[in-house]
Design a protein around this motif. Sequence first.
Motif, short mmCIF file in Angstrom:
data_model
loop_
_atom_site.label_atom_id
_atom_site.label_comp_id
_atom_site.label_asym_id
_atom_site.label_seq_id
_atom_site.Cartn_x
_atom_site.Cartn_y
_atom_site.Cartn_z
N LEU B 160 13.99 -9.90 -15.87
CA LEU B 160 14.12 -8.45 -15.75
C LEU B 160 13.72 -7.98 -14.36
O LEU B 160 14.46 -7.26 -13.67
CB LEU B 160 13.24 -7.75 -16.80
CG LEU B 160 13.66 -7.96 -18.26
CD1 LEU B 160 12.55 -7.49 -19.20
CD2 LEU B 160 14.96 -7.21 -18.56
N HIS B 161 12.52 -8.41 -13.94
CA HIS B 161 11.93 -7.90 -12.70
C HIS B 161 12.73 -8.34 -11.48
O HIS B 161 12.93 -7.57 -10.53
CB HIS B 161 10.49 -8.40 -12.59
CG HIS B 161 9.75 -7.85 -11.41
ND1 HIS B 161 9.52 -6.50 -11.24
CD2 HIS B 161 9.17 -8.47 -10.35
CE1 HIS B 161 8.85 -6.32 -10.13
NE2 HIS B 161 8.61 -7.48 -9.55
N GLN B 162 13.18 -9.60 -11.52
CA GLN B 162 13.93 -10.12 -10.36
C GLN B 162 15.42 -9.84 -10.48
O GLN B 162 16.17 -10.00 -9.51
CB GLN B 162 13.68 -11.63 -10.23
CG GLN B 162 12.22 -11.94 -9.92
CD GLN B 162 11.83 -13.39 -10.19
OE1 GLN B 162 12.68 -14.22 -10.55
NE2 GLN B 162 10.55 -13.70 -10.05
N GLY B 163 15.86 -9.43 -11.68
CA GLY B 163 17.31 -9.30 -11.91
C GLY B 163 17.86 -7.91 -11.76
O GLY B 163 19.06 -7.70 -11.96
N GLY B 164 16.97 -6.95 -11.43
CA GLY B 164 17.50 -5.61 -11.21
C GLY B 164 17.12 -4.59 -12.26
O GLY B 164 17.39 -3.40 -12.11
N LEU B 209 3.69 -9.93 -12.42
CA LEU B 209 4.74 -9.04 -12.91
C LEU B 209 4.12 -7.68 -13.25
O LEU B 209 2.96 -7.61 -13.68
CB LEU B 209 5.41 -9.65 -14.14
CG LEU B 209 6.28 -10.87 -13.83
CD1 LEU B 209 6.61 -11.66 -15.10
CD2 LEU B 209 7.57 -10.44 -13.11
N PRO B 210 4.87 -6.60 -13.10
CA PRO B 210 4.32 -5.28 -13.40
C PRO B 210 4.26 -5.05 -14.91
O PRO B 210 5.10 -5.56 -15.66
CB PRO B 210 5.32 -4.32 -12.75
CG PRO B 210 6.62 -5.07 -12.71
CD PRO B 210 6.26 -6.55 -12.60
N CYS B 211 3.28 -4.27 -15.33
CA CYS B 211 3.21 -3.91 -16.76
C CYS B 211 2.44 -2.60 -16.89
O CYS B 211 1.35 -2.57 -17.47
CB CYS B 211 2.53 -5.03 -17.56
SG CYS B 211 2.59 -4.73 -19.34
N PRO B 212 3.00 -1.52 -16.38
CA PRO B 212 2.26 -0.25 -16.43
C PRO B 212 2.08 0.30 -17.85
O PRO B 212 1.06 0.93 -18.13
CB PRO B 212 3.12 0.71 -15.58
CG PRO B 212 4.48 0.07 -15.51
CD PRO B 212 4.27 -1.40 -15.62
N VAL B 213 3.02 0.05 -18.73
CA VAL B 213 2.92 0.65 -20.07
C VAL B 213 2.49 -0.39 -21.10
O VAL B 213 3.03 -1.49 -21.15
CB VAL B 213 4.28 1.27 -20.48
CG1 VAL B 213 4.26 1.70 -21.96
CG2 VAL B 213 4.64 2.45 -19.58
N VAL B 214 1.51 -0.01 -21.91
CA VAL B 214 1.06 -0.85 -23.04
C VAL B 214 1.10 0.07 -24.27
O VAL B 214 0.26 0.95 -24.43
CB VAL B 214 -0.35 -1.41 -22.78
CG1 VAL B 214 -0.80 -2.27 -23.96
CG2 VAL B 214 -0.39 -2.20 -21.48
#
Lengths: 381, 381
Positions: B160-164, B209-214
């Motif tokens: 997801l993160h690297q694929g756009g 990897l980003p993970c702002p929402v939990v």
Amino acid sequence: MTADPRFFDLITPSLLLDEAKMMRNIDRLADHAQGLGVSLRPHLKTAKSVDVARRLLPAGDGPATVSTLAEAETFSTAGVRDILYAVGIAPQKLPRVVALRASGCDLSVILDNVVQAEEVAKASREAGVPIPVLIEIDCDGHRGGLRPDDPLLINIGRILHQGGAELRGVMTHAGESYTVVGNEAHAKFAEIERAAAVDAAKALRAADLPCPVVSVGSTPTAHAARDLTGVTELRAGVYVFFDLVMAGIGVCQKEDIALSVLTTVIGHQTDRDWTMVDAGWMAMSRDRGTADQAVDQGYGVVCDEAGTILPDLILSSANQEHGIITRRSGATSPMPDLPVGTRLRILPNHACATAAQHSHFTVIPAEPYSALIEWPRFGGW
Amino acid sequence: MTADPRFFDLITPSLLLDEAKMMRNIDRLADHAQGLGVSLRPHLKTAKSVDVARRLLPAGDGPATVSTLAEAETFSTAGVRDILYAVGIAPQKLPRVVALRASGCDLSVILDNVVQAEEVAKASREAGVPIPVLIEIDCDGHRGGLRPDDPLLINIGRILHQGGAELRGVMTHAGESYTVVGNEAHAKFAEIERAAAVDAAKALRAADLPCPVVSVGSTPTAHAARDLTGVTELRAGVYVFFDLVMAGIGVCQKEDIALSVLTTVIGHQTDRDWTMVDAGWMAMSRDRGTADQAVDQGYGVVCDEAGTILPDLILSSANQEHGIITRRSGATSPMPDLPVGTRLRILPNHACATAAQHSHFTVIPAEPYSALIEWPRFGGW
């Protein structure tokens, strides 16, 4: 399986209707009723669709059965002019009955108690229009109705006949026929229906009361009836589509079921052998009608996109918008490869309940390769 | 009981909504979430009503959760601009997701497998718009999702993160919390949700990897949660109305249930102690969610027209448009006198399922004696 290009743009879940199967189901019972020498009064509560009603009612204007006044109003507007509202009348609903009759629809109602009879007679007198009534007879202890030998039958007949309503006859429905399996067992219930209705008609006539209509039926008994002497009309509803409950009691084969829900695979829990799809109970309904049958089909039987049954696969559980496909316990066939994005069809337990979850049918026309058609459905009361 | 003149002209069955009870339920969870220091993202799938959404979302434009893209589209048009579509995305649905985002709605999706991640990344690149994704985490084996320690989590995060696409975070839902009773048991599941989601977030962050929402939640856990350290938002849906399933596991009292079905008595089978009403499963749904609870409520608990529970009376069985009211087995209170024409209310097992059977709510306003109001509902996918 090759993907059907007609399904590419369909939103899932979608309610699919196989027109060729539906027409075979319709013809099968029409032929049987003709052979028995009775009129067929199809129940429109399963389809709630003017397009389906046109195919169920070759004459176009009736006779038909409905389960709500909303159905009566919609089908009457669409040209159906002979309608039986087959749920005991609530007194508060009589103004709508009178209005429908005033609009030219021959709407009749059913009842089984003195309060209802007095209210219908009163509404008839006030409107100056006799409301036609069939008295509901209880043939098998399933639901409402009077036993044919109940003295109240004659009292109610007199209240109606002398009070300004039209005593048109009697009706019964062997709801318990759904709980037994096989043509022989259903034929016995057909005879139970016939005997109860005919006995009630005789009792009314012996009391010098009119009883021109003797109405019986349910999908199992209608298909199994062998002799309907004394009966004037037959009612049935779910036969137009059939479903797993009907297949489970031997009224049809699973391959006769004309209704299915198209769904898309959205994931897997491989360690649990689960395939997740986007058809949950919102698309299938919460109906678990096969739970008490010999073969529990969960929330439905899984087919490939073309409608061919995949051995031993059922929709074994359902949340609102999630379904979980598993192999039936004891299954020997391997789990087929169903990658994310695969389209499948699910055959429903109960056609009336599943159809009610959808605003329209996506019709696969009987003519091969023709474009899909949308037939709207309606609901409400 | 005195008849409420506001109900005289109501068609039965009708879906009633007690606005005062609804507002108390809304406020209760909003206060609890505020106390826990998390954002509340109500699930709109129970109500499917713009009028209810306005009361659930004080800011008007979100945040909200939905279960179908039809909900996302309808609520977005009504001004809700921050929506989580919380059912695993089917690849075929991505064009609608892109269109919704292009219209200005911050719509996010969920997924738990590589195929979905690749499709979302591809759709993001093709649209030139990163689609935000929460990865679904399985905290209790209930449905979909990855275990927090599954190496696939990182793979999917990278795709997801690297694929756009936009890797926005993780979400989980303890569906199994519905099977246990009491605040203590629900608090344990709230901690199971929290721990799984926070562990997954840590694993993603540890992999850069980003993970702002939990995001966590279900109605039972949301009300019972005591500490949500590491969680950013709480989701819940059925609490807006509550129902007998939630009362049965102790999340609310039966008196908190804001939803009921108004029905009319149409007959009796006195020898069987049956009272027949015009609310069957079409009005109540086929949901039997209390069947496995300590107290089986049949198809619903019977109240008088004013909403006061009648002791020991339940809607014990249902056909399409017929309901049968009986006394609970073991009941000691006598069968009350309920003559034909009496109006009653039935509290539902499952608010989401019962509401789905109706095209609108008939709202009893919080202000006493004010006229009833109609709030439309919608369905479909």
